[in-house]
Each structure stands twice: as C-alpha cells, then as structure tokens.
Design an enzyme around this catalytic site. Structure first.
Site, mmCIF file in Angstrom:
data_model
loop_
_atom_site.group_PDB
_atom_site.id
_atom_site.type_symbol
_atom_site.label_atom_id
_atom_site.label_comp_id
_atom_site.label_asym_id
_atom_site.label_seq_id
_atom_site.Cartn_x
_atom_site.Cartn_y
_atom_site.Cartn_z
ATOM 1 N N ASP A 78 6.000 32.370 69.275
ATOM 2 C CA ASP A 78 4.999 31.527 68.621
ATOM 3 C C ASP A 78 4.886 31.954 67.164
ATOM 4 O OD1 ASP A 78 4.689 30.585 71.156
ATOM 5 O OD2 ASP A 78 2.547 31.021 71.332
ATOM 6 N N ASP A 97 0.264 19.090 78.144
ATOM 7 C CA ASP A 97 -0.742 20.131 78.321
ATOM 8 C C ASP A 97 -1.894 19.520 79.103
ATOM 9 O OD1 ASP A 97 0.901 21.537 76.597
ATOM 10 O OD2 ASP A 97 -0.284 21.023 74.832
#
Length: 251
Positions: free
Chosen positions: A8, A131
């Site tokens: 990330d 998500d």
C-alpha cells in the site's frame, strides 16, 4: 492458492492503514521496490499494489514508486494495482508501464459504462474491486455505503468481461480478525470468474480454510497487515498452501 502480498503506497512509502483511515497509517518501508523484491524472493507469485493517495484523489499519485516496483520485479511476476483508476488513459499508462492487471473499484460502481469500456479495450487485464460491509457495496475509500448487493453487482460485472474480483470485507480489513470465508465463498459460487479474498487475513488457519474452498472459485488471498506485523510468515504460508493444494489435487 495465490498468496498475494499487498504493498500500500502513501506519499511514496509502503504503509498499512487501519480500516482505510489515512490518519491511521503505519509506515513499513520507505523503499517500496525493496519491499517488492523481498516478497518475490520469499516466493510471491503476484503482487497487489494500492495507490492510497490516488484512491482518495481519483488519479495516479504514486507513479514513481509504482514504476520502481515494476522495474524491480515486473519481469518476474504479474503485478496488479488499484486506487484512483478513473480513466482509460490511466489504464493504458499503467499497462504500458508493465502492470499485468488494473483494479477498478469505486469507478466501476458509480460508472458501469466506464468499466464496460475498459473491459472491451483491455480484455483480460481488468479486475473489479468490490468492498462490502454486511453484503452491501461501499465506495470512495470505504467512506460511502451504497444500497447495492455485492452478488448482484458481481454478476453484472462478470457479464462485462472482468478477469476476476477482489472482494474485501471492510469490517475486518487491517484488524487481523480472520477472513470472512462464508461471504467470500458465497460470492465465488455466484459467479464463474475467480474471486480473490481480502480483508482480515491473520494466520495460517485462515490460509488452510481458504485452500479448502479454492474449488469454489476462490483463487487467492491478499496478504496485508499480518505479513508486515509478523503474525503470518509469508514463505511458510505459501509453502503450506502449496502442500494443501497438492494434497487436494491428489485426493
């Protein structure tokens, strides 16, 4: 079972967020390319990059770090990236730079026509990131909950020609609470394309549980905080997954 380390990116550094909160970032490395090399050397067969700044800005924000990672390992394994992908031009730029797959999340939900165009233009390279919390899809870096059911959208996007789905259970991401196996399997059984599990992976039993459901279409799992915190030994986990696959194949 593909175990896919996550890198990330925030401000050019490799970080982990707690439940998607940019203010709760732990820096794990200031050299993302070296981190990519580490995971490949430990046996990773794919990498998952997230441009966190890009996800919030809606456009690429960590290009230098992404290109450094691709220069380091892009010739060896496939690399996928999500975060801030809102245009065909951005997709083209990323694929030309050496990415194997781009992951479209919020833009797919808000603008299905864009996803359809992307699947047509870049067939085989488009992954959708869904998500969800309690079966409902969230967008905008998880800040907005929609009324869409995950399975309904997944079926629609499968018809568009997406390569696979990265499914993240928001309630568990970065919390080391274990993968939501039931929800992941339910989604995988509802579609004919591979599903990659994400959110909450914490230990070896999680990997073993996922290997048991691989036949339902769960192709891999994204490994985040657990491999950075040391709760999960990545090399040992990949080895165990390969052993289990061998046992299941021979059964």
């Amino acid at each position: 079972m593909l175990l896919i380390p996550a890198i990330d990116l925030k401000d050019g550094q490799c970080v982990r967020l707690k439940q998607g909160d940019m203010d709760q970032a732990t820096i794990f490395s200031e050299d993302p390319a070296a981190m990519a090399r580490k995971w490949v050397d430990l046996g990773a067969r794919r990498l998952h990059l997230v441009d966190l700044n890009g996800a919030f800005a809606g456009k690429p924000k960590n290009l230098e770090a992404i290109e450094a990672i691709l220069d380091e390992v892009g010739d060896e394994i496939p690399v996928q990236l999500g975060g801030g992908i809102r245009s065909l031009e951005t997709i083209e730029k990323y694929l030309d730079a050496g990415l194997s797959y781009v992951i479209i999340g919020t833009a797919a939900v808000k603008n299905p026509g864009f996803l359809q165009d992307a699947c047509t233009a870049f067939s085989g390279s488009i992954i959708v990131g869904l998500d969800a919390k309690d079966g409902k899809v969230a967008t905008d870096g998880w800040s907005k909950l929609t009324g869409h059911e995950v399975i309904d959208l997944a079926k629609k996007f499968e018809d568009y020609g997406v390569e696979s789905i990265v499914y993240t259970d928001i309630g568990r991401d970065g919390m080391l609470q274990g993968i939501n196996i039931d929800a992941t399997v339910k989604l995988a059984q509802a579609v004919g394309i591979p599903v990659i599990a994400s959110g909450g992976l914490s230990n070896l039993p999680d990997i073993e549980s996922l290997c048991e459901v691989e036949e339902h279409g769960v192709e891999g799992v994204i490994c985040g905080r657990a491999i950075y915190s040391g709760d999960l030994d990545f090399a040992a986990a990949q080895k165990r997954a390969d052993e289990l696959n061998g046992e299941l194949d021979n059964a």
